[in-house]
Design a protein around this motif. Structure first.
Motif, PDB file in Angstrom:
ATOM      1  N   ASP A 123       0.822  -1.222   0.000  1.00  0.00           N
ATOM      2  CA  ASP A 123       0.000   0.000   0.000  1.00  0.00           C
ATOM      3  C   ASP A 123       0.853   1.268   0.000  1.00  0.00           C
ATOM      4  O   ASP A 123       0.431   2.288   0.521  1.00  0.00           O
ATOM      5  CB  ASP A 123      -0.879   0.042   1.269  1.00  0.00           C
ATOM      6  CG  ASP A 123      -1.864  -1.095   1.275  1.00  0.00           C
ATOM      7  OD1 ASP A 123      -2.404  -1.389   0.209  1.00  0.00           O
ATOM      8  OD2 ASP A 123      -2.063  -1.696   2.347  1.00  0.00           O
ATOM      9  N   LYS A 148       2.845   4.241  -2.031  1.00  0.00           N
ATOM     10  CA  LYS A 148       2.975   4.889  -3.346  1.00  0.00           C
ATOM     11  C   LYS A 148       4.110   5.902  -3.254  1.00  0.00           C
ATOM     12  O   LYS A 148       4.378   6.429  -2.166  1.00  0.00           O
ATOM     13  CB  LYS A 148       1.673   5.579  -3.747  1.00  0.00           C
ATOM     14  CG  LYS A 148       0.535   4.565  -3.953  1.00  0.00           C
ATOM     15  CD  LYS A 148      -0.644   5.176  -4.644  1.00  0.00           C
ATOM     16  CE  LYS A 148      -1.829   4.236  -4.667  1.00  0.00           C
ATOM     17  NZ  LYS A 148      -1.865   3.359  -5.837  1.00  0.00           N
ATOM     18  N   LEU A 182      -5.082  11.006  -5.044  1.00  0.00           N
ATOM     19  CA  LEU A 182      -4.823  10.095  -3.914  1.00  0.00           C
ATOM     20  C   LEU A 182      -5.571  10.537  -2.660  1.00  0.00           C
ATOM     21  O   LEU A 182      -4.954  10.781  -1.614  1.00  0.00           O
ATOM     22  CB  LEU A 182      -3.313  10.032  -3.628  1.00  0.00           C
ATOM     23  CG  LEU A 182      -2.398   9.498  -4.728  1.00  0.00           C
ATOM     24  CD1 LEU A 182      -0.952   9.432  -4.251  1.00  0.00           C
ATOM     25  CD2 LEU A 182      -2.851   8.113  -5.203  1.00  0.00           C
ATOM     26  N   SER A 205      -7.445   8.989  -0.559  1.00  0.00           N
ATOM     27  CA  SER A 205      -7.417   8.119   0.628  1.00  0.00           C
ATOM     28  C   SER A 205      -5.986   7.897   1.137  1.00  0.00           C
ATOM     29  O   SER A 205      -5.756   7.047   1.994  1.00  0.00           O
ATOM     30  CB  SER A 205      -8.072   6.779   0.293  1.00  0.00           C
ATOM     31  OG  SER A 205      -7.385   6.213  -0.795  1.00  0.00           O
ATOM     32  N   TYR A 206      -5.042   8.653   0.618  1.00  0.00           N
ATOM     33  CA  TYR A 206      -3.636   8.506   1.026  1.00  0.00           C
ATOM     34  C   TYR A 206      -3.146   9.733   1.776  1.00  0.00           C
ATOM     35  O   TYR A 206      -3.625  10.837   1.530  1.00  0.00           O
ATOM     36  CB  TYR A 206      -2.741   8.302  -0.207  1.00  0.00           C
ATOM     37  CG  TYR A 206      -2.683   6.865  -0.636  1.00  0.00           C
ATOM     38  CD1 TYR A 206      -1.545   6.106  -0.397  1.00  0.00           C
ATOM     39  CD2 TYR A 206      -3.779   6.253  -1.241  1.00  0.00           C
ATOM     40  CE1 TYR A 206      -1.498   4.777  -0.764  1.00  0.00           C
ATOM     41  CE2 TYR A 206      -3.731   4.919  -1.614  1.00  0.00           C
ATOM     42  CZ  TYR A 206      -2.594   4.179  -1.368  1.00  0.00           C
ATOM     43  OH  TYR A 206      -2.533   2.865  -1.717  1.00  0.00           O
ATOM     44  N   LYS A 207      -2.180   9.534   2.672  1.00  0.00           N
ATOM     45  CA  LYS A 207      -1.505  10.675   3.311  1.00  0.00           C
ATOM     46  C   LYS A 207      -0.285  11.001   2.465  1.00  0.00           C
ATOM     47  O   LYS A 207       0.561  10.128   2.198  1.00  0.00           O
ATOM     48  CB  LYS A 207      -1.041  10.309   4.728  1.00  0.00           C
ATOM     49  CG  LYS A 207      -2.180  10.108   5.701  1.00  0.00           C
ATOM     50  CD  LYS A 207      -2.753  11.438   6.156  1.00  0.00           C
ATOM     51  CE  LYS A 207      -3.880  11.239   7.152  1.00  0.00           C
ATOM     52  NZ  LYS A 207      -4.871  12.318   7.145  1.00  0.00           N
ATOM     53  N   ASN A 216       1.149   6.446   8.239  1.00  0.00           N
ATOM     54  CA  ASN A 216      -0.059   5.698   7.872  1.00  0.00           C
ATOM     55  C   ASN A 216       0.293   4.571   6.930  1.00  0.00           C
ATOM     56  O   ASN A 216       1.268   4.674   6.186  1.00  0.00           O
ATOM     57  CB  ASN A 216      -1.025   6.620   7.137  1.00  0.00           C
ATOM     58  CG  ASN A 216      -1.920   7.342   8.090  1.00  0.00           C
ATOM     59  OD1 ASN A 216      -1.453   8.167   8.859  1.00  0.00           O
ATOM     60  ND2 ASN A 216      -3.199   7.014   8.052  1.00  0.00           N
ATOM     61  N   ASN A 264      -1.522   3.741   4.354  1.00  0.00           N
ATOM     62  CA  ASN A 264      -1.733   4.342   3.029  1.00  0.00           C
ATOM     63  C   ASN A 264      -0.908   5.617   2.906  1.00  0.00           C
ATOM     64  O   ASN A 264      -1.396   6.717   3.148  1.00  0.00           O
ATOM     65  CB  ASN A 264      -3.209   4.678   2.813  1.00  0.00           C
ATOM     66  CG  ASN A 264      -4.003   3.469   2.417  1.00  0.00           C
ATOM     67  OD1 ASN A 264      -3.513   2.344   2.492  1.00  0.00           O
ATOM     68  ND2 ASN A 264      -5.230   3.686   1.986  1.00  0.00           N
ATOM     69  N   THR A 265       0.341   5.438   2.580  1.00  0.00           N
ATOM     70  CA  THR A 265       1.249   6.589   2.503  1.00  0.00           C
ATOM     71  C   THR A 265       1.736   6.768   1.077  1.00  0.00           C
ATOM     72  O   THR A 265       2.008   5.789   0.376  1.00  0.00           O
ATOM     73  CB  THR A 265       2.459   6.359   3.442  1.00  0.00           C
ATOM     74  OG1 THR A 265       2.036   6.581   4.788  1.00  0.00           O
ATOM     75  CG2 THR A 265       3.610   7.298   3.145  1.00  0.00           C
ATOM     76  N   ALA A 266       1.854   8.028   0.669  1.00  0.00           N
ATOM     77  CA  ALA A 266       2.548   8.344  -0.598  1.00  0.00           C
ATOM     78  C   ALA A 266       3.699   9.269  -0.232  1.00  0.00           C
ATOM     79  O   ALA A 266       3.481  10.412   0.194  1.00  0.00           O
ATOM     80  CB  ALA A 266       1.599   9.024  -1.575  1.00  0.00           C
TER      81      ALA A 266
END
Ligand SMILES: C[S@@+](CC[C@H](N)C(=O)[O-])C[C@H]1O[C@@H](n2cnc3c(N)ncnc32)[C@H](O)[C@@H]1O
Length: 243
Positions: free
Chosen positions: A98, A100, A165, A167-169, A188, A190-192
């Protein structure tokens, strides 16, 4: 010397494509190296001595004992691309995580290729590029990424990425006045991570778009790492916490 180098490179090609090197080719190499027998250069004399130990077989590792000194004498500039790792890849193991990565205005195609390679090893599910960062349309990126293949999506700027993005931090990686030490911060799943330009880093505007800005602590005179070194360290901090 150029003749020796050409022969060595053709033998290297054979090794990399798993073809056998023939006894005649070994003999040809030995004959060419005879001229180094009384060379003033100690390293070249050593190549001649070394060549005497090969009779019927020469492996890739052995061949490199010749190629590298000759390359140095000829002042050949070699990069990672030139000694491509074509063997021993985990051919069937592909895990999409998960995580990015956003490559924001990366100038060098070689850095971009190396970053993409790191992303693939980390199991990054998508690389997003902004501005002038190149993708696989660049031959240099393609070569430096050394066979790493993953989804690359192009965006005009970080604002477009942020809208994509939701739903991403977005975590900007930068050493700035208000950045947090990554080892002491909550991350998190869900991290970018956003990586900035090699020279200018992330702009103030881009930093303002990020949910967090984090840095790797540094202890030397310089406070910044090469982009790929920074991504590797931060990427593996994410891996340590979530995988
Ligand atoms: C070489 S740095 C940019 C120059 C840097 N802003 C400076 O002038 O000190 C390029 C990029 O690598 C990443 N980077 C380098 N060092 C870092 C560190 N200590 N912590 C987090 N990211 C880093 C950042 O994404 C940065 O935008």
């Amino acid at each position: 010397m150029n003749k020796i180098y050409a022969l060595l490179k053709s033998l290297e090609e054979k090794c990399l494509s798993n073809e056998d090197i023939l006894k005649e080719e070994i003999n040809l190499l030995k004959n060419l190296l005879l001229r180094f027998k009384s060379s003033e250069d100690r390293q070249l004399r050593h190549l001649y001595t070394l060549s005497k130990s090969f009779e019927n077989e020469i492996k890739y590792e052995d061949l490199l004992l010749f190629i590298i000194p000759v390359e140095r004498v000829l002042n050949k500039r070699v990069s990672d691309v030139d000694f491509g790792i074509k063997k021993k890849d985990n051919k069937n193991i592909i895990q999409q995580n998960d995580l990015k990565i956003v490559l924001d205005n990366i100038r060098s195609a070689f850095n971009t290729g190396a970053l993409i390679r790191t992303c693939e090893v980390l199991g990054v599910s998508e690389v997003l590029t902004t501005g002038y960062t190149q993708g696989f349309e660049s031959e240099h990126v393609l070569k430096t990424s050394m066979g790493a293949r993953l989804k690359i999506s192009k965006f005009r700027d970080l604002l477009e990425v942020k809208n994509e993005l939701k739903s991403y931090k977005l975590v900007g990686l930068e050493t700035s006045k208000h950045s947090e030490n990554i080892y002491k911060s909550k991350l998190n799943k869900n991290t970018a991570f956003v990586i900035g330009n090699e020279h200018f880093g992330l702009s103030d505007y881009d930093l303002s778009l990020c949910d967090h800005v984090m840095h790797l602590p540094t202890f030397g005179k310089k406070n910044s790492l090469n982009v790929n070194a920074a991504l590797s360290a931060c990427g593996y901090e994410w891996v340590r916490r979530f995988l």
